[in-house]
Design an enzyme around this catalytic site. Sequence first.
Site, PDB file in Angstrom:
ATOM      1  N   HIS A 184       0.822  -1.215   0.000  1.00  0.00           N
ATOM      2  CA  HIS A 184       0.000   0.000   0.000  1.00  0.00           C
ATOM      3  C   HIS A 184       0.853   1.262   0.000  1.00  0.00           C
ATOM      4  CE1 HIS A 184      -2.769  -3.098   1.358  1.00  0.00           C
ATOM      5  NE2 HIS A 184      -3.730  -2.329   0.887  1.00  0.00           N
ATOM      6  N   GLU A 248     -15.921   9.875  -6.647  1.00  0.00           N
ATOM      7  CA  GLU A 248     -16.105   9.079  -7.861  1.00  0.00           C
ATOM      8  C   GLU A 248     -17.314   8.156  -7.713  1.00  0.00           C
ATOM      9  OE1 GLU A 248     -12.629   6.924  -9.167  1.00  0.00           O
ATOM     10  OE2 GLU A 248     -13.799   5.491 -10.330  1.00  0.00           O
ATOM     11  N   ARG A 249     -17.426   7.484  -6.570  1.00  0.00           N
ATOM     12  CA  ARG A 249     -18.516   6.506  -6.391  1.00  0.00           C
ATOM     13  C   ARG A 249     -19.857   7.200  -6.255  1.00  0.00           C
ATOM     14  NH1 ARG A 249     -14.559   2.693  -2.763  1.00  0.00           N
ATOM     15  NH2 ARG A 249     -13.566   1.789  -4.613  1.00  0.00           N
TER      16      ARG A 249
END
Length: 388
Positions: A184, A248-249
């Site tokens: 990550h 975005e979602r």
Amino acid sequence: MEPRYLSDEHKAFREALRTHIQRHITPHALDWEEQRKVPREAWLAMGRAGFLCPWIEPQYGGSGADFGYSAILREEMVRSGSPGLSEGAAVHADIAAPYVERLGTPEQKKRWLPGCVSGEIIAALGMSEPDAGSDVAGIRTTAVRDGDHYVVNGQKIFITNGMNCDIIILAVRTTSPGGTEVRHGGLSLLVVEAGTPGFVKHRQLDKMGLHGQDTAELFFEDCRVPVANLLGEEGRGFKYLMQNLQRERLIVAIGGQAYAEWMLEKTISYTKTRKAFGKSIASFQHNAFKLAEMATEVAIGRAFIDLLIDDFVEGKRDLTTEVSMAKWWTTEKANQIAYQCVQLHGGYGYMREFEICRDYCDVRAMPIYAGSNEIMKQIIARRMGLEE
Ligand SMILES: Cc1cc2nc3c(=O)[nH]c(=O)nc-3n(C[C@H](O)[C@H](O)[C@H](O)COP(=O)(O)OP(=O)(O)OC[C@H]3O[C@@H](n4cnc5c(N)ncnc54)[C@H](O)[C@@H]3O)c2cc1C
């Protein structure tokens, strides 16, 4: 009930946008779908009218508009009949460009944001790779520091605006000189400009629907990107991506809701006029109940979406759980409604010259992209404390 964010200015913006769509987009939409390309002029016309990235600060060419304007753009553009421009502009304005605005230095903003507003710069976001879609931390494209450049090597796939973009916000793995791999922590975001040697726009992909939308496969071959194009800090890319994904979602969820409403409206109107056995198709009880059920689901979706837009505009709380819920629910509903609406159109519903046929294919991508609906449920479950 009207959402809280909707002021008279928002309503005037919606009216002006509708006029622009009727004059400059809808008449050409089918041609663009068939040619599988939206001409740059359509982007520039959107830019001239103030319909690209209105949220960007005035000092960089925008109007400093709130998220309510992005929601209106998403809702109205879905109804334009041009998914190519509608999806492309949403990715450009509300998915890719916000990274530059949020993470960019004043120099970077001055360089790229005015073009994003005018349409002279089209932006894309490059996360997905052949072996890393849902698993974002699995990104393998590397960016190795060499003096004041990064040397980028790798491949991206399914990239919206990939062929026509002027800049791409590229998620890369910045390996340290020692070569330490951190899943990550090892990701960073670079802005790569089209025309940079080694940035290869390989091909436009052939999709089930969204034919006018440019979705591409890209290669990076010893592509030298100036260190000055790094967005934010090296190694924090995963965190930046997760933060921006909420916007975005929500944009995708608004799109799902808008599609569901639009497909239902068209189907009600069609089934009221189409006759069989001397009666309208809509009047048979089975069909009337189907339409009544869909109208109920669309109303429930609208209430939830408006609440989320209001809360997002006000920025008062963490909406990760609710945005994930809205993303899977509205996009799944849009697909269920598309299925029923095609059925209610009979044979005509299966013909691409009918909008409902194209909608059916276009909405199929929604449960897959922006984080698949399974990933949305995983996020919700995790936040409910269900994961061990
Ligand atoms: C039209 C379109 C436009 C796109 N635009 C862009 C773009 O602009 N930029 C970009 O970076 N990407 C873009 N994408 C890519 C998109 O984000 C990915 O396709 C998506 O994230 C899924 O990744 P994948 O295709 O590798 O599927 P995979 O990750 O291989 O998943 C395959 C299936 O397994 C499921 N799955 C995966 N993990 C789990 C799990 N832990 N639990 C349960 N099920 C799981 C998935 O939900 C899916 O159903 C686009 C895709 C499409 C179709």
